[in-house]
Design a protein around this motif. Structure first.
Motif, PDB file in Angstrom:
ATOM      1  N   ASP A 188       0.824  -1.221   0.000  1.00  0.00           N
ATOM      2  CA  ASP A 188       0.000   0.000   0.000  1.00  0.00           C
ATOM      3  C   ASP A 188       0.855   1.266   0.000  1.00  0.00           C
ATOM      4  O   ASP A 188       0.549   2.240  -0.700  1.00  0.00           O
ATOM      5  N   ARG A 195      -3.321   2.527  -7.413  1.00  0.00           N
ATOM      6  CA  ARG A 195      -4.226   2.301  -6.282  1.00  0.00           C
ATOM      7  C   ARG A 195      -5.677   2.104  -6.728  1.00  0.00           C
ATOM      8  O   ARG A 195      -6.428   1.352  -6.106  1.00  0.00           O
ATOM      9  N   SER A 202      -3.263  -5.431  -3.050  1.00  0.00           N
ATOM     10  CA  SER A 202      -2.261  -5.110  -2.038  1.00  0.00           C
ATOM     11  C   SER A 202      -1.640  -6.396  -1.492  1.00  0.00           C
ATOM     12  O   SER A 202      -2.275  -7.455  -1.477  1.00  0.00           O
TER      13      SER A 202
END
Length: 415
Positions: A188, A195, A202
């Motif tokens: 992250d 993202r 992740s």
């Protein structure tokens, strides 16, 4: 002693069609024997020989005479094993008569799945005598489904040339095997560019998902085993999943590989063969980097290398897969090129992932003609026996999905 002998035969059956009716072979005529006590039975399930249930005392079973300390018998799509000390010859010419169905009737292309030990009855009634049990965590082929006088569904199965019946209250219909799809794995704190990309997972989410699979007893299957399932050639566990990665990104080697290795999991890596690097790249989480020759080689104790095409992993000006605009011959040559390029890692490149999930009739025909056995899409769903092997469905588990969501998606309750 018997268990050691059983495991010594494993290599004779793994990856073979030993399941092809050994008792109907001209070389191994069936012999009817009767159990002298409740007897454990074993069989190959996936790549392991495991305990698969019991046969009750006094039951008659068709077995193959063997020089070893065990007999073999037909079990599902494979071979079962039973210790000779539990059996004796049937008196005279007595043999079992199954009047409630046809032993030679073909299977129905459907399975039942067990999530606990279940009773197999001699007739479709819980008041009939038990024939034996099937163990927890099995997929088992069904001949037919039928109703009793109370409108209760029963699954008719075949074990050792005997018909048996399992109540639908004890087992579930098989709703297919989930094939999970991943692409990019990042921490992250370093994920500043991807993202909001749905294909990026992740490290924490991926680790939690793999831990959940391990803790709930799932077996990770290879594509070769999935093919055995699709073509009704192999016994597999009920708790089973296929893990796939598309593209061959360096992040998968950096983050997913050590987690999978720690848990003893297997996965399939669909590689864009034109993007394999000659040497490892310096890690840069802000770009999409691809695995090198040495990284692919080093990860083959976990990853089975398969094809994601050679030059066809591209989109056109309309953001559509270029494969859809290519001629059949162009697609075929690319598929063949990819198989040759990946042969340095795997002499059995038999499976394809269509780039961006794009396919048409030309691509499906080219995949078959190029020598692939199966191909996966991005169409959502599970894989079932009898599915078109060149249009197999998969599932995405997103980084934002909870473990409860994942559980529901891959559960046998969901089709």
């Amino acid at each position: 002693m018997f268990i050691r002998l059983i495991f010594s035969v494993l290599l004779l059956f793994v990856g073979s069609s030993a399941n092809a009716s050994l008792l109907s072979s001209n070389h191994t005529p069936a012999q009817y024997m009767q159990t002298t006590e409740d007897a454990d039975i074993w069989a190959q399930v996936g790549d392991k020989v495991v305990s698969v249930g019991t046969i009750q005392e006094g039951q008659i079973l068709a077995v193959a005479p063997m020089a070893a300390d065990y007999y073999e018998f037909n079990f599902g799509f494979g071979t079962g094993f039973i210790d000779k000390t539990h059996l004796e010859p049937v008196a005279g010419k007595q043999r079992v008569e199954d009047r409630l169905g046809d032993l030679n009737k073909p299977l129905s292309n459907q399975n039942l799945v067990t999530f606990r030990d279940v009773t197999v009855y001699n007739a479709p009634s819980s008041g009939s005598a038990p024939f034996g049990t099937l163990s927890d965590n099995l997929r088992y082929p069904i001949i037919a489904s039928l109703k009793d006088h109370l409108n209760q569904t029963w699954y008719q199965i075949r074990i050792g040339n005997r018909l048996g019946y399992v109540s639908s209250l004890d087992a579930q219909p098989d709703n297919g095997i989930p094939v999970l799809t991943y692409h990019h794995i990042l921490r992250d704190e370093e994920n500043t560019r991807f993202r909001h990309t749905s294909t990026t997972t992740s490290v924490v989410a991926f680790s939690n998902q793999m831990t959940w699979l391990r803790d709930t007893g799932y077996t990770t299957l290879t594509m070769y085993q999935l093919e055995g399932y699709v073509r009704n050639r192999m016994n597999l566990p009920a708790r089973a999943v296929v893990i796939t990665f598309d593209d061959g990104l360096k992040s998968v080697y950096r983050y997913a590989y050590p987690i999978l290795k720690e848990y003893g999991f297997k996965a399939t890596s669909f590689i864009i063969s034109s993007r394999i690097k000659a040497h490892p790249q310096t890690w840069n989480p802000k770009t999409l980097q691809f695995m090198s020759i040495s990284e692919l080689q080093a990860s083959q104790d976990v990853f089975d290398i398969q094809s994601h095409t050679h030059f066809l992993h591209r989109v056109d000006a309309n953001r559509q897969p270029t494969l859809l605009r290519r001629t059949y011959r162009n697609i075929l040559l690319d598929f063949e090129h990819s198989r040759r390029a990946l042969a340095q890692f795997n002499p059995h490149v038999l499976y394809l992932s269509y780039p961006f999930g794009g396919y048409n009739d030309k691509a499906v025909q080219a995949a078959n003609d190029a020598g692939f056995h199966m191909a996966v899409t991005t169409v959502r769903g599970k894989v079932k026996p009898g599915d078109n092997p060149f249009l197999l469905k998969r599932l995405y588990i997103l980084r934002t999905d909870s473990l409860e969501t994942m559980s529901r998606m891959i559960s046998n309750q969901t089709k």
